[in-house]
Scaffold this motif. Structure first.
Motif: not given
Length: 466
Positions: A454-460, A462-464, A466
């Motif tokens: 889930q943490a990886h998904r949220i980080k992805s 946010k990167l998308e 930006n």
């Protein structure tokens, strides 16, 4: 959904979710451990279950989303705690389903004089049972409601009939064997229940409490019920009251008629061993089969919807939220079937081990939900709740506080070492590797892995962005 469950169907679903394997299979163990105090033990277990049931009913009036304890924890404590409770609740429910599936398959094999210890036969029977449950759910809520209601009425009818027949035998024959319980002894020669200390009482109450569990799952499918915020708080306590009366009645009758048989029997359906009359035995065996099948039907409704609820809240992949045209969460169902089959197989269908895991694994939610209800009452929740929820200091504060105190006391006094060790034939105590591995995977590895995903998904995301 084409049709949603109304109030009386919810009451019957709750009863069906509670009355299953426990009362037919476990009363002998409770009587063996507590002797003539067994009725008191069941009474205390009923009080504990009632307090928890009222607490869960109170939570249901504040949160009308599906997922039961998962939804309540998320609303009160936020994403992370809600996520952990959801995953562990899902594992607990899957283990419980595995217990119930194992029981019904072994009972059928035993009744037809087949080897209920044969792993291949049990596995084949398990797969067939799951296929039948899949078919029922695929045909929609209307058929599910009919089967749920009929099976509930039949199982309660069988138990009530047994109680009435037992009372009739005692009244008309004048034979009451209740006092003979004091003459029965355990393997060490001590009278049953004569050496009970606080840990012994706790273990006996938890064993009896297992027969009352199931009410905590009813709200998992709240989205498939009519006005769940109004109907669930009324339906759950009513169902618990009916179940408590039936349980105490059936155990009391068994102890009056033939307490020695219920303690010493090797039959799968322990309750049947009390009666010599073949007609009464047939009624009990039939009631047990209907009961076990019925509670598996109820589990097939509740358990996949926990996974679906988490998918709908975007905490696990949307993949698990897909439903059929009849409103059935099919992908969540197949994953749940896999867990419900594999866990019992890992324990070689040892009922003792998986019942312990099933019972203990529920206690996380028995701590979280009472705390959540008190938070809802005082208005500290992090998410919106039902604005029309009617608050009550007794129901929303006093009762959950009692539930929390009782739960912590039971956990503190519980004999943990005894549940995660095995005593061999030569008296050597060794670690129960299967039980330890299952708890570590279910309560540490799996939740941690999904949290990292889930943490990886949220980080992805946010990167998308930006």
């Amino acid at each position: 959904m084409k049709k949603k469950l109304g109030f009386y169907s919810i009451v019957l679903l709750t009863i069906n979710s509670i009355i299953g394997t426990g009362i037919f299979l476990s009363p002998g163990g409770v009587v063996a451990s507590s002797g003539d105090k067994a009725l008191l033990i069941y009474f205390l277990a009923a009080i504990f279950a009632s307090i928890l049931a009222v607490t869960f009913a109170a939570a249901a009036k504040y949160v009308d989303k599906g997922g039961a304890s998962y939804a309540y924890a998320k609303a009160a404590f936020g994403e992370k705690i809600g996520f952990y409770v959801g995953i562990t609740r899902y594992i607990a429910a899957s283990i419980a389903w595995g217990v119930m599936g194992t029981a019904v398959v072994k009972t059928v094999l035993s009744i037809f004089k087949m080897d209920s210890g044969n792993l291949m036969l049990v596995t084949v029977g398990f797969v067939i049972l799951m296929a039948v449950l899949l078919g029922i759910n695929l045909l929609g809520t209307r058929l599910f409601t009919i089967i749920n209601n009929v099976s509930t009425i039949c199982k309660v009818g069988a138990l009530v009939t047994t109680i009435l027949v037992g009372i009739g035998l005692v009244v008309f024959t004048g034979v009451n064997e209740f006092s003979t319980i004091k003459t029965l002894t355990d393997s060490t020669g001590k009278a049953l229940g004569s050496q009970m200390d606080m840990p012994a009482y706790v273990m006996a109450i938890i064993a009896a409490f297992y027969a009352f569990t199931g009410f905590e799952s009813v709200a998992s499918g709240a989205q498939d019920m009519e006005e769940p915020e109004k109907n669930l708080p009324r339906a759950i306590p009513l169902a618990i009251g009916i179940v408590a009366a039936v349980y105490i009645g059936i155990v009391g009758v068994a102890m009056m008629i033939n307490p020695a048989a219920i303690v010493s029997t090797t039959e799968v359906v322990a309750l049947a061993s009390v009666f010599e009359n073949p007609i009464i035995r047939a009624i009990i065996l039939g009631g047990a089969l209907v009961s076990m099948f019925g509670i598996n039907v109820a589990a097939s409704f509740h358990t996949p919807r926990i996974l679906e609820a988490m998918a709908l809240q975007k905490q696990i992949p949307d993949y698990f939220s897909q439903r059929t045209e009849t409103g059935f969460p099919i992908r969540a169902f197949f994953v749940t079937i896999g867990i419900a089959i594999l866990l019992p197989m890992a324990f070689r269908y040892d009922m003792g081990n998986i019942i312990v895991l099933s019972s203990i694994s529920r206690f996380i939610q028995f701590i979280i939900v009472p705390a959540a209800v008190m938070i809802f009452y005082f208005g500290y929740q992090k998410e919106d709740i039902v604005s029309t929820a009617k608050k009550s200091f007794i129901v929303d504060v006093v009762t959950p506080a009692l539930a929390l105190v009782f739960t912590v006391l039971l956990l503190y006094k519980f004999s943990w070492s005894a549940q995660f060790t095995i005593t061999t034939e030569d008296g050597t105590v060794v670690a129960n590797i299967f039980a330890i591995i299952a708890m570590v995977i279910g309560y540490i590895v799996l939740p941690l892995g999904l949290m990292l995903w889930q943490a990886h998904r949220i980080k992805s995301f946010k990167l998308e962005a930006n």
